[in-house]
Design a protein around this motif. Structure first.
Motif, PDB file in Angstrom:
ATOM      1  N   ARG A 264       6.318   8.192  -1.951  1.00  6.52           N
ATOM      2  CA  ARG A 264       5.602   7.593  -0.916  1.00  6.52           C
ATOM      3  C   ARG A 264       5.960   6.477  -0.115  1.00  6.52           C
ATOM      4  NH1 ARG A 264       2.795   3.089  -1.770  1.00  6.52           N
ATOM      5  NH2 ARG A 264       3.267   2.967  -3.993  1.00  6.52           N
TER       6      ARG A 264
ATOM      7  N   ASN B  27       6.507   6.343   3.719  1.00  5.14           N
ATOM      8  CA  ASN B  27       5.845   5.004   4.798  1.00  5.14           C
ATOM      9  C   ASN B  27       7.074   4.439   5.374  1.00  5.14           C
ATOM     10  OD1 ASN B  27       3.329   5.676   3.946  1.00  5.14           O
ATOM     11  ND2 ASN B  27       3.339   4.009   2.040  1.00  5.14           N
TER      12      ASN B  27
ATOM     13  N   GLU C  13       7.306   9.953  -7.638  1.00  2.00           N
ATOM     14  CA  GLU C  13       6.269   9.849  -6.860  1.00  2.00           C
ATOM     15  C   GLU C  13       6.083   8.568  -5.880  1.00  2.00           C
ATOM     16  OE1 GLU C  13       2.822  11.104  -9.136  1.00  2.00           O
ATOM     17  OE2 GLU C  13       3.592  13.133  -9.535  1.00  2.00           O
TER      18      GLU C  13
END
Length: 184
Positions: A169, A173, A165
């Motif tokens: 993320r 980004n 996870e």
């Protein structure tokens, strides 16, 4: 988009190389990641900076061709490995392909601290005038894989759910940063 991946470890079964391979395999919908080897680069020699050996010219040209760079570093003696620092020294002299280039820094280690000190040092190096990379801030990209030997399986696959996870993320980004850079 095309991204150059650099592993700060040249060991065959490196967790940092495994991390790059994971990102390459799972995020090809965002970018094409090519892992660039740095193990054949000679030690930086200032006397050769304006006319470096052919292997260095090839490396610098490769980096110049990519839209961004993803660096995965282990931590050796509380800092970046010499082989990684050496590659950055070559990139900071003569032709300087890293200036303004979007960069994401990640790392994996078997220690409890991960690669926090190495990443801090690497971010300082990447901000040096000869490199001046556009580094994704830690708040958006921090991937500090601790106890990596417990988070990758025997086949080199990243399996830890929480780590997966965090990586997802950060990669999202980085992809957003790359898209913004393309619009400029």
């Amino acid at each position: 988009m095309r991204i150059a991946g650099i592993s700060g470890s040249i060991r065959d079964d490196s967790y940092n190389s495994m991390l790059l391979k994971h990102i390459k395999e799972h995020y090809s919908n965002y970018f094409d990641l090519e892992i660039i080897k740095i193990d054949k680069l000679p030690l930086f020699n200032q006397a050769e900076e304006l006319d470096p050996p052919e292997v260095v010219k090839t490396f610098k040209n490769q980096i110049a061709e990519y839209d961004g760079v993803l660096i995965s570093t282990p931590e050796y003696n509380w800092s970046v490995p010499g082989v990684l620092k050496n590659s950055l020294d070559w990139l900071s002299r003569g032709e300087r392909p890293m200036i303004g280039k979007p960069v994401m820094v990640v790392g994996a280690s078997i220690s409890l601290m991960g690669t926090i000190r190495a990443q801090m040092d690497l971010r300082r190096i990447l901000s040096a005038p000869g490199i001046s990379a556009n580094v994704l801030p830690p708040a958006q990209s921090e991937v500090l894989i601790t106890q990596a030997h417990e988070k990758f399986d025997e086949n080199g696959k990243l399996t830890d759910k929480a780590t997966l996870e965090v990586v997802e993320r950060a990669v999202k980004n980085f992809n957003e940063m790359l898209k913004v850079g393309q619009r400029v």
